[in-house]
Design a protein around this motif. Structure first.
Motif, mmCIF file in Angstrom:
data_model
loop_
_atom_site.group_PDB
_atom_site.id
_atom_site.type_symbol
_atom_site.label_atom_id
_atom_site.label_comp_id
_atom_site.label_asym_id
_atom_site.label_seq_id
_atom_site.Cartn_x
_atom_site.Cartn_y
_atom_site.Cartn_z
ATOM 1 N N CYS A 1 0.817 -1.208 0.000
ATOM 2 C CA CYS A 1 0.000 0.000 0.000
ATOM 3 C C CYS A 1 0.858 1.268 0.000
ATOM 4 C CB CYS A 1 -0.919 -0.014 1.223
ATOM 5 S SG CYS A 1 -1.954 1.468 1.413
ATOM 6 N N GLU A 2 1.939 1.293 0.808
ATOM 7 C CA GLU A 2 2.751 2.492 0.971
ATOM 8 C C GLU A 2 3.665 2.754 -0.222
ATOM 9 O OE1 GLU A 2 2.665 4.705 3.295
ATOM 10 O OE2 GLU A 2 1.501 3.777 4.890
ATOM 11 N N SER A 3 4.289 1.730 -0.796
ATOM 12 C CA SER A 3 5.334 1.980 -1.807
ATOM 13 C C SER A 3 5.302 1.041 -3.001
ATOM 14 C CB SER A 3 6.709 1.892 -1.157
ATOM 15 O OG SER A 3 6.938 0.547 -0.715
ATOM 16 N N GLU A 4 4.387 0.082 -2.967
ATOM 17 C CA GLU A 4 4.331 -0.934 -4.022
ATOM 18 C C GLU A 4 5.694 -1.625 -4.180
ATOM 19 O OE1 GLU A 4 2.804 0.827 -7.553
ATOM 20 O OE2 GLU A 4 0.744 0.930 -6.785
ATOM 21 N N PHE A 5 6.328 -1.902 -3.026
ATOM 22 C CA PHE A 5 7.570 -2.681 -2.920
ATOM 23 C C PHE A 5 8.783 -1.965 -3.547
ATOM 24 C CE2 PHE A 5 3.992 -5.664 -3.306
ATOM 25 C CZ PHE A 5 4.042 -6.237 -2.043
ATOM 26 N N ASN A 6 8.708 -0.604 -3.626
ATOM 27 C CA ASN A 6 9.824 0.166 -4.182
ATOM 28 C C ASN A 6 10.629 0.780 -3.039
ATOM 29 O OD1 ASN A 6 11.596 1.786 -5.571
ATOM 30 N ND2 ASN A 6 10.032 3.156 -6.430
ATOM 31 N N PRO A 7 11.864 0.296 -2.788
ATOM 32 C CA PRO A 7 12.651 0.838 -1.674
ATOM 33 C C PRO A 7 13.111 2.286 -1.911
ATOM 34 C CG PRO A 7 13.979 -0.683 -2.958
ATOM 35 C CD PRO A 7 12.585 -0.773 -3.506
ATOM 36 N N LYS A 8 12.981 2.838 -3.132
ATOM 37 C CA LYS A 8 13.393 4.214 -3.441
ATOM 38 C C LYS A 8 12.195 5.163 -3.565
ATOM 39 C CE LYS A 8 17.806 3.209 -3.962
ATOM 40 N NZ LYS A 8 18.843 3.786 -3.043
ATOM 41 N N ALA A 9 11.033 4.680 -3.193
ATOM 42 C CA ALA A 9 9.808 5.461 -3.380
ATOM 43 C C ALA A 9 9.853 6.777 -2.592
ATOM 44 C CB ALA A 9 8.595 4.636 -2.977
ATOM 45 N N VAL A 10 9.266 7.863 -3.181
ATOM 46 C CA VAL A 10 9.132 9.178 -2.541
ATOM 47 C C VAL A 10 7.674 9.619 -2.674
ATOM 48 C CG1 VAL A 10 9.864 11.602 -2.525
ATOM 49 C CG2 VAL A 10 11.501 9.794 -3.119
ATOM 50 N N ASN A 11 7.085 10.106 -1.584
ATOM 51 C CA ASN A 11 5.700 10.546 -1.597
ATOM 52 C C ASN A 11 5.541 11.671 -2.615
ATOM 53 O OD1 ASN A 11 3.425 12.487 -0.593
ATOM 54 N ND2 ASN A 11 3.017 10.495 0.384
ATOM 55 N N ARG A 12 4.623 11.544 -3.524
ATOM 56 C CA ARG A 12 4.487 12.485 -4.627
ATOM 57 C C ARG A 12 3.779 13.789 -4.218
ATOM 58 N NH1 ARG A 12 2.445 8.214 -9.282
ATOM 59 N NH2 ARG A 12 4.331 6.914 -9.283
ATOM 60 N N GLN A 13 3.032 13.728 -3.107
ATOM 61 C CA GLN A 13 2.253 14.889 -2.727
ATOM 62 C C GLN A 13 3.096 15.961 -2.030
ATOM 63 O OE1 GLN A 13 -0.990 13.394 -0.411
ATOM 64 N NE2 GLN A 13 -2.080 12.584 -2.230
ATOM 65 N N ASN A 14 3.961 15.509 -1.140
ATOM 66 C CA ASN A 14 4.718 16.502 -0.374
ATOM 67 C C ASN A 14 6.213 16.221 -0.301
ATOM 68 O OD1 ASN A 14 4.863 14.343 1.404
ATOM 69 N ND2 ASN A 14 3.168 15.144 2.692
ATOM 70 N N ASN A 15 6.654 15.126 -0.885
ATOM 71 C CA ASN A 15 8.074 14.760 -0.883
ATOM 72 C C ASN A 15 8.656 14.679 0.523
ATOM 73 O OD1 ASN A 15 8.214 14.665 -3.718
ATOM 74 N ND2 ASN A 15 8.643 16.854 -3.843
ATOM 75 N N LYS A 16 7.817 14.262 1.503
ATOM 76 C CA LYS A 16 8.289 14.190 2.886
ATOM 77 C C LYS A 16 8.418 12.750 3.380
ATOM 78 C CE LYS A 16 6.429 18.634 4.473
ATOM 79 N NZ LYS A 16 5.539 19.285 5.471
ATOM 80 N N TYR A 17 7.979 11.755 2.633
ATOM 81 C CA TYR A 17 7.993 10.371 3.083
ATOM 82 C C TYR A 17 8.748 9.523 2.048
ATOM 83 C CZ TYR A 17 4.432 12.237 6.135
ATOM 84 O OH TYR A 17 3.772 13.006 7.048
ATOM 85 N N PHE A 18 9.582 8.562 2.574
ATOM 86 C CA PHE A 18 10.534 7.883 1.694
ATOM 87 C C PHE A 18 10.614 6.371 1.974
ATOM 88 C CE2 PHE A 18 11.890 12.164 2.771
ATOM 89 C CZ PHE A 18 12.048 12.742 1.529
ATOM 90 N N GLY A 19 10.973 5.646 0.930
ATOM 91 C CA GLY A 19 11.291 4.228 1.055
ATOM 92 C C GLY A 19 10.093 3.307 1.100
ATOM 93 N N LEU A 20 10.398 2.020 1.430
ATOM 94 C CA LEU A 20 9.365 0.972 1.457
ATOM 95 C C LEU A 20 8.233 1.313 2.395
ATOM 96 C CD1 LEU A 20 11.659 -2.239 1.560
ATOM 97 C CD2 LEU A 20 10.197 -1.541 -0.360
ATOM 98 N N PHE A 21 8.563 1.885 3.554
ATOM 99 C CA PHE A 21 7.561 2.103 4.598
ATOM 100 C C PHE A 21 7.190 3.584 4.717
ATOM 101 C CE2 PHE A 21 9.840 -1.762 5.535
ATOM 102 C CZ PHE A 21 8.823 -2.659 5.840
ATOM 103 N N GLN A 22 7.658 4.427 3.773
ATOM 104 C CA GLN A 22 7.341 5.856 3.727
ATOM 105 C C GLN A 22 7.639 6.537 5.070
ATOM 106 O OE1 GLN A 22 5.852 7.737 0.662
ATOM 107 N NE2 GLN A 22 7.374 6.108 0.265
ATOM 108 N N PHE A 23 8.899 6.357 5.488
ATOM 109 C CA PHE A 23 9.363 7.022 6.695
ATOM 110 C C PHE A 23 9.482 8.532 6.454
ATOM 111 C CE2 PHE A 23 11.023 2.922 8.183
ATOM 112 C CZ PHE A 23 10.768 3.015 9.545
ATOM 113 N N GLY A 24 9.048 9.316 7.466
ATOM 114 C CA GLY A 24 9.442 10.715 7.501
ATOM 115 C C GLY A 24 10.837 10.800 8.117
#
Length: 451
Positions: free
Chosen positions: A382-405
Motif C-alpha cells: 500500500c505504501e510503496s508498491e515494494f519500491n525501496p526508493k519510493a518518494v511521496n508524490r504529494q509533499n516529498n516528505k515520506y521515503f522508502g518501502l515504509f514511507q518514513f518521515g
C-alpha cells in the motif's frame, strides 16, 4: 536204439557249447556208419522274433522284456552208444530242424510236435524277454528254422544319463539301433560289432556330437563337439574356467544340442577413496521466524575420511562394495538450522535477512516481508508498491518501502534519507517503530485491515 539224455545238473552255456562242438565233430567222423547226433543250441543274437514265456505257450509272436535275466542253455548231448537196426527208425520218425540261438545255428531232431517240444528236447529254457520265432506253440515241420534271441541287459550311459535297458540284440550296434541311438559321429566305448555279454549286463557309454553356443569374455563361440558335459564343451571351445568364475550350468552337468553356456568372470579388488563426511544438522525451533520458515544459524562444515573398499565385479561390472576400513582426516562441524514457529500476525515473527551488499529484487523484498497475507506485505504494498526508493508524490516528505518521515526515521536510529538505506535496514527500523508504537504509525494499516 537212441541213447537216453544224460541226467544230472543243467550245464552252463560254455559247457553246452563245448559238448555241442564235440558232438558235431564226432558226427562228421561217423557219417559212414550212422545218422548225425542231435545238436545242442549255441547262443548269439538275431534281430527279430516271437517271445515265449513258457514251453506251453500258443503259436504266434509273443514278446516281453524284463530288466535282467541270464539265459542258461541246458545242453543235453545225445550219445549214440550203438549203431543198430533201430537207427533207421529214429531217422524216419524224428523231425529235423535248424535251431539258431543268438546267431549260432545247429541241426537237431525231435520226436515232439511243437516248437516248445523241440526247445525242451534240446534243454533250452526260454524265459521272459526272449524272442522265439516262430512261436513256441507252432507246429513243427521238417527243415523248419527255429530262432531264439535271448534277452540281455545293457547298463547304458548316454551323454551322461544313466539307465538300464533290456535288448535281444546280439551286438553293440544292433542294441543301439534297437534303443533308438544313432552312433554316427559318436564316441562309443565298445566296437559296434562287439557281442553283448550273455551272462552279465554289458556296460556301454555313448557320447553323441552336439552343437552348443558358448558366451565368454565378450565373445559368442559356436562349438561342434562330441562332449558329454559342460566342462568338456568349454575345453573344446578353449575357454578356461577359474574357481572364482561363474558358469550358468555345473561343469559336470550333461549337455544337449542347442544349449547356450555362459561363463562370467568374477574379480575382487581393493579400492582406497577419500569421501566427504556430511556435517550433522541440529534443528532449533524459534518464534522469531514465521511458521515453516528456515534459517541457517551456524553453517557448520563437512569433514573428510579415507576409506578402503573391497569391490566385487562380474565381467567388469561392479556388483558388491564392502567397506574394510576408514580413517577420519577432518571431523565435521555441526550445522544449526532455525525452524520458524511464529504467528503471521505477530510482527516479531518476521526476521530481517542479513545485508550482504547485494541488490534485492522485488520478489526478494516480497519474500522478506512475509509474502501475500502477512501484515508487513500489505503495508509495503500500500505504501510503496515494494519500491525501496519510493518518494511521496504529494509533499516529498515520506521515503522508502515504509514511507518514513525523516524525523521518524532518525527516531529509530536511522540516518540520512530512508530511501538511500538497504531494504533490509528499512525493514529492521520499521519493525522497531511498530514494536514501540504499533501499526497506527502507518496510514495504510487501517486501509488494508492491519492493526
Amino acid at each position: 536204439m537212441v541213447a537216453a539224455p544224460p541226467s544230472g545238473p543243467p550245464l552252463t552255456r560254455r559247457e553246452a557249447l563245448a559238448r555241442e562242438r564235440a558232438a558235431q565233430g564226432g558226427g562228421r567222423a561217423a557219417q559212414a556208419g550212422g545218422p548225425d547226433p542231435v545238436a545242442t543250441a549255441i547262443p548269439e543274437p538275431a534281430s527279430a522274433g516271437v517271445t515265449a514265456s513258457t514251453a506251453t505257450a500258443t503259436a504266434g509272436a509273443e514278446s516281453t522284456r524284463p530288466r535282467a535275466r541270464t539265459v542258461q542253455i541246458v545242453g543235453q548231448a545225445v550219445v549214440i552208444s550203438a549203431l543198430v537196426a533201430g537207427t533207421g527208425a529214429f531217422v524216419g520218425l524224428s523231425t529235423p530242424v535248424d535251431l539258431t540261438v543268438d546267431g549260432e545255428t545247429v541241426q537237431a531232431r525231435t520226436f515232439g510236435d511243437t516248437v516248445a517240444d523241440a526247445l525242451a528236447a534240446e534243454g533250452l529254457e526260454v524265459r521272459d524277454g526272449d524272442l522265439v520265432q516262430p512261436g513256441v506253440g507252432a507246429d513243427l515241420s521238417r527243415g523248419m528254422d527255429i530262432v531264439v534271441n535271448t534277452a540281455k541287459d545293457v547298463e547304458l550311459s548316454l551323454d551322461g544319463h544313466e539307465s538300464t535297458e533290456t535288448t535281444t540284440a546280439q551286438t553293440v550296434g544292433q542294441a543301439l539301433a534297437e534303443l533308438g541311438v544313432d552312433p554316427t559321429g559318436a564316441e562309443v566305448s565298445k566296437d559296434l560289432d562287439a557281442p553283448l555279454d550273455l551272462e552279465a549286463a554289458t556296460g556301454l557309454s555313448v557320447v553323441t556330437p552336439k552343437t552348443v553356443t558358448v558366451r565368454a569374455d565378450g565373445e559368442t563361440i559356436p562349438v561342434e563337439a562330441t562332449a558329454a558335459s559342460v566342462g568338456e564343451v568349454l575345453t573344446h571351445a578353449g575357454v578356461d574356467v577359474a574357481d572364482t568364475d561363474f558358469v550358468t550350468a555345473p561343469l559336470s552337468a550333461p549337455v544337449v544340442t542347442g544349449q547356450s553356456i555362459g561363463v562370467m568372470r568374477t574379480e575382487t579388488t581393493t579400492e582406497e577413496v577419500e569421501e566427504t563426511i556430511e556435517a550433522p544438522v541440529e534443528e532449533k525451533k524459534t518464534d522469531k521466524l514465521l511458521e515453516g520458515k528456515k534459517k541457517v544459524e551456524e553453517k557448520g562444515r563437512d569433514g573428510t575420511r579415507k576409506v578402503v573398499y573391497e569391490v566385487g565385479e562380474i565381467d567388469g561390472e561392479e556388483i558388491t562394495r564392502v567397506e574394510l576400513s576408514e580413517e577420519v582426516i577432518e571431523e565435521p562441524v555441526e550445522k544449526v538450522v532455525l525452524i520458524g514457529t511464529g504467528d503471521p500476525e505477530d510482527p516479531d515473527s518476521y526476521e530481517v535477512p542479513a545485508d550482504d551488499g547485494t541488490t534485492m529484487s522485488t520478489e526478494d523484498i516480497k519474500a522478506m516481508v512475509g509474502g501475500p497475507g502477512s501484515p508487513w506485505y500489505k503495508i509495503v504494498q500500500c505504501e510503496s508498491e515494494f519500491n525501496p526508493k519510493a518518494v511521496n508524490r504529494q509533499n516529498n516528505k515520506y521515503f522508502g518501502l515504509f514511507q518514513f518521515g525523516i524525523p521518524t526515521w532518525e527516531g529509530v536510529g536511522g540516518s540520512g534519507n530512508p530511501a538511500d538505506a538497504s531494504p533490509q535496514e528499512q525493514f529492521m527500523r520499521a519493525k522497531m517503530l511498530q514494536e514501540r508504537y504499533g501499526w497506527s504509525q502507518w496510514e495504510c494499516a487501517g486501509m488494508v485491515g492491519v492493526g
